[in-house]
Design a protein around this motif. Structure first.
Motif, PDB file in Angstrom:
ATOM      1  N   GLY A 198       2.243  72.169  24.049  1.00 14.97           N
ATOM      2  CA  GLY A 198       2.214  71.164  25.232  1.00 14.97           C
ATOM      3  C   GLY A 198       1.690  69.830  25.041  1.00 14.97           C
ATOM      4  N   ASP A 199       0.952  69.464  24.053  1.00 15.59           N
ATOM      5  CA  ASP A 199       0.629  68.070  23.812  1.00 15.59           C
ATOM      6  C   ASP A 199       1.727  67.444  23.543  1.00 15.59           C
ATOM      7  N   ALA A 200       1.578  66.078  23.488  1.00 14.88           N
ATOM      8  CA  ALA A 200       2.676  65.198  23.158  1.00 14.88           C
ATOM      9  C   ALA A 200       2.252  64.953  21.707  1.00 14.88           C
ATOM     10  N   VAL A 201       3.401  64.881  20.816  1.00 15.74           N
ATOM     11  CA  VAL A 201       3.088  64.723  19.183  1.00 15.74           C
ATOM     12  C   VAL A 201       2.641  63.187  19.038  1.00 15.74           C
ATOM     13  N   PHE A 202       2.049  62.949  17.988  1.00 13.66           N
ATOM     14  CA  PHE A 202       1.883  61.576  17.571  1.00 13.66           C
ATOM     15  C   PHE A 202       3.086  61.543  16.382  1.00 13.66           C
ATOM     16  N   GLU A 203       4.033  60.173  16.634  1.00 11.01           N
ATOM     17  CA  GLU A 203       4.820  60.230  15.608  1.00 11.01           C
ATOM     18  C   GLU A 203       4.860  58.745  15.104  1.00 11.01           C
ATOM     19  N   VAL A 204       4.400  58.567  13.618  1.00 12.01           N
ATOM     20  CA  VAL A 204       4.308  57.188  13.321  1.00 12.01           C
ATOM     21  C   VAL A 204       5.914  56.752  12.900  1.00 12.01           C
ATOM     22  N   SER A 205       6.070  55.470  13.451  1.00 14.18           N
ATOM     23  CA  SER A 205       7.356  54.843  13.425  1.00 14.18           C
ATOM     24  C   SER A 205       7.676  53.690  12.443  1.00 14.18           C
ATOM     25  N   ASP A 206       8.240  53.807  11.568  1.00 18.55           N
ATOM     26  CA  ASP A 206       8.206  52.513  10.534  1.00 18.55           C
ATOM     27  C   ASP A 206       9.516  51.525  11.167  1.00 18.55           C
ATOM     28  N   TYR A 207       9.941  51.562  12.423  1.00 20.12           N
ATOM     29  CA  TYR A 207      10.821  50.638  12.962  1.00 20.12           C
ATOM     30  C   TYR A 207      10.656  49.043  12.835  1.00 20.12           C
ATOM     31  N   GLU A 208       9.409  48.620  13.056  1.00 20.35           N
ATOM     32  CA  GLU A 208       9.086  47.235  13.060  1.00 20.35           C
ATOM     33  C   GLU A 208       9.074  46.583  11.553  1.00 20.35           C
ATOM     34  N   ILE A 209       8.155  47.712  10.847  1.00 17.45           N
ATOM     35  CA  ILE A 209       8.209  47.520   9.193  1.00 17.45           C
ATOM     36  C   ILE A 209       9.332  47.349   8.589  1.00 17.45           C
ATOM     37  N   THR A 225       7.400  42.321  21.109  1.00 17.92           N
ATOM     38  CA  THR A 225       7.305  43.812  21.704  1.00 17.92           C
ATOM     39  C   THR A 225       8.599  44.066  22.555  1.00 17.92           C
ATOM     40  N   TYR A 226       8.831  43.072  23.308  1.00 16.59           N
ATOM     41  CA  TYR A 226      10.267  43.296  24.215  1.00 16.59           C
ATOM     42  C   TYR A 226      11.298  43.751  23.502  1.00 16.59           C
ATOM     43  N   MET A 227      11.606  43.189  22.230  1.00 21.04           N
ATOM     44  CA  MET A 227      12.382  43.575  21.601  1.00 21.04           C
ATOM     45  C   MET A 227      12.646  45.058  21.146  1.00 21.04           C
ATOM     46  N   THR A 228      11.283  45.451  20.776  1.00 24.61           N
ATOM     47  CA  THR A 228      11.227  46.967  20.390  1.00 24.61           C
ATOM     48  C   THR A 228      11.428  47.844  21.448  1.00 24.61           C
ATOM     49  N   LEU A 229      10.921  47.074  22.851  1.00 29.50           N
ATOM     50  CA  LEU A 229      11.199  48.024  24.038  1.00 29.50           C
ATOM     51  C   LEU A 229      12.405  48.185  24.226  1.00 29.50           C
ATOM     52  N   GLU A 230      13.224  47.072  24.027  1.00 35.59           N
ATOM     53  CA  GLU A 230      14.936  47.291  24.298  1.00 35.59           C
ATOM     54  C   GLU A 230      15.539  48.265  23.465  1.00 35.59           C
ATOM     55  N   HIS A 231      15.119  48.315  21.994  1.00 32.97           N
ATOM     56  CA  HIS A 231      15.382  49.169  20.921  1.00 32.97           C
ATOM     57  C   HIS A 231      15.312  50.617  21.388  1.00 32.97           C
ATOM     58  N   LEU A 232      13.908  50.838  21.986  1.00 34.58           N
ATOM     59  CA  LEU A 232      13.929  52.090  22.103  1.00 34.58           C
ATOM     60  C   LEU A 232      14.569  52.696  23.468  1.00 34.58           C
ATOM     61  N   LYS A 276       9.598  40.325  31.012  1.00 37.75           N
ATOM     62  CA  LYS A 276      10.696  41.521  30.388  1.00 37.75           C
ATOM     63  C   LYS A 276       9.785  42.914  30.057  1.00 37.75           C
ATOM     64  N   ILE A 277       8.763  42.680  29.358  1.00 35.68           N
ATOM     65  CA  ILE A 277       8.056  43.815  28.756  1.00 35.68           C
ATOM     66  C   ILE A 277       7.645  44.613  30.006  1.00 35.68           C
ATOM     67  N   LEU A 278       7.121  43.973  31.069  1.00 36.27           N
ATOM     68  CA  LEU A 278       6.778  44.850  32.265  1.00 36.27           C
ATOM     69  C   LEU A 278       7.837  45.717  32.862  1.00 36.27           C
ATOM     70  N   GLU A 279       9.285  44.923  32.636  1.00 41.63           N
ATOM     71  CA  GLU A 279      10.286  45.502  33.325  1.00 41.63           C
ATOM     72  C   GLU A 279      10.730  46.733  32.665  1.00 41.63           C
ATOM     73  N   ASP A 280      10.380  46.616  31.157  1.00 49.97           N
ATOM     74  CA  ASP A 280      10.831  47.925  30.150  1.00 49.97           C
ATOM     75  C   ASP A 280       9.873  48.852  30.187  1.00 49.97           C
ATOM     76  N   ALA A 281       8.481  48.273  30.446  1.00 52.43           N
ATOM     77  CA  ALA A 281       7.406  49.594  30.306  1.00 52.43           C
ATOM     78  C   ALA A 281       6.366  49.320  31.164  1.00 52.43           C
ATOM     79  N   VAL A 282       5.703  50.460  31.482  1.00 52.47           N
ATOM     80  CA  VAL A 282       4.330  50.368  32.196  1.00 52.47           C
ATOM     81  C   VAL A 282       3.579  50.200  31.207  1.00 52.47           C
TER      82      VAL A 282
END
Ligand code: ATP
Length: 218
Positions: free
Chosen positions: A75-86, A94-101, A130-136
């Motif tokens: 039931g726990d959310a898993v931790f997932e390491v993402s290499d997206y930015e690297i 951050t706003y670009m990464t949120l758009e991508h997600l 924009k960040i606040l629009e795309d994420a809490v």
């Protein structure tokens, strides 16, 4: 779908990072907003940026895998390491990464967690509205030098509309005060038993072994 996001330099990832990530997951579930997963996203740091003692993106990713590895309880959310930015090998605001997600998971609700230092720095980020629009934005304190009340007051005064619209969440948790800067300074003295003992408390054992074997931060 509800996705948690935890970004940082993670140079190196320490137990304070793990602590905030676990708390984030727990507290979101406690308020009835359980996360489906938590993405850990180490940032790309451009070569021209003067960052002393910066481990490579590859090393930081490897250490994040170690620091956030776990056998989650059902039931726990898993931790997932993402290499997206690297892997993009370019500055990712951050706003670009949120758009991508949002493109990758259309309709997902994004929750971005951060310590007090990051929240107080928000007006200096690229496109905070924009960040606040795309994420809490979900924040907590790193040490008793700050309080959740102070964070709330800052958010309310700086972004009143977004604050009123519930784009900020805060959680109280017992801080685990450590920084990567402190860890790097201790690594330089790791031949002294007292420094080694402290490092054992601040780092996952695998991360510490990785740092010492590769002679990072020496
Ligand atoms: P450095 O000392 O190199 O600046 P750092 O320890 O601040 O590094 P970062 O990778 O810059 O770590 O931080 C990533 C995120 O983790 C930020 O949101 C930061 O506020 C949060 N964070 C870091 N350390 C802690 C901690 N001990 N408790 C809670 N949050 C933390």
């Amino acid at each position: 779908m509800r996705i948690g996001i935890f970004g940082g330099t993670f140079n190196p990832p320490h137990r304070g990072h793990r602590h905030i990530a676990e708390d984030f997951r727990e507290q979101m579930a406690a308020i009835g907003l359980p996360l489906d997963k938590v993405l850990i996203i180490p940032t790309f740091v451009p070569p021209h940026k003067e960052t002393p003692d910066l481990a490579s993106g590859e090393d930081r990713l490897a250490m994040c895998e170690m620091c956030f590895r776990e056998t989650p309880e059902e039931g726990d959310a898993v931790f997932e390491v993402s290499d997206y930015e690297i892997a993009r090998a370019d500055v990712s605001y951050t706003y670009m990464t949120l758009e991508h997600l949002h493109e990758e998971w259309p309709g997902a609700e994004l929750y971005f967690v951060m310590g007090d230092d990051m929240l107080l720095y928000l007006p200096k980020w690229a496109r905070p509205e924009k960040i606040l629009e795309d994420a809490v934005l979900v924040s907590t304190i790193r040490s008793h030098e700050c309080t959740v009340e102070a964070l709330k007051a800052f958010a309310k005064e700086t972004y009143p509309d977004q604050y009123a619209a519930g784009r900020f969440l805060f959680f109280e948790s017992e801080p685990f005060p450590v920084s990567s800067t402190e860890v790097r300074a201790l690594v330089k003295k790791a031949d002294r038993p007292i420094a080694k003992e402290t490092l054992n408390k601040l780092l996952d054992p695998e991360v510490l072994q990785y740092i010492l074997e590769r002679e990072l931060y020496q």
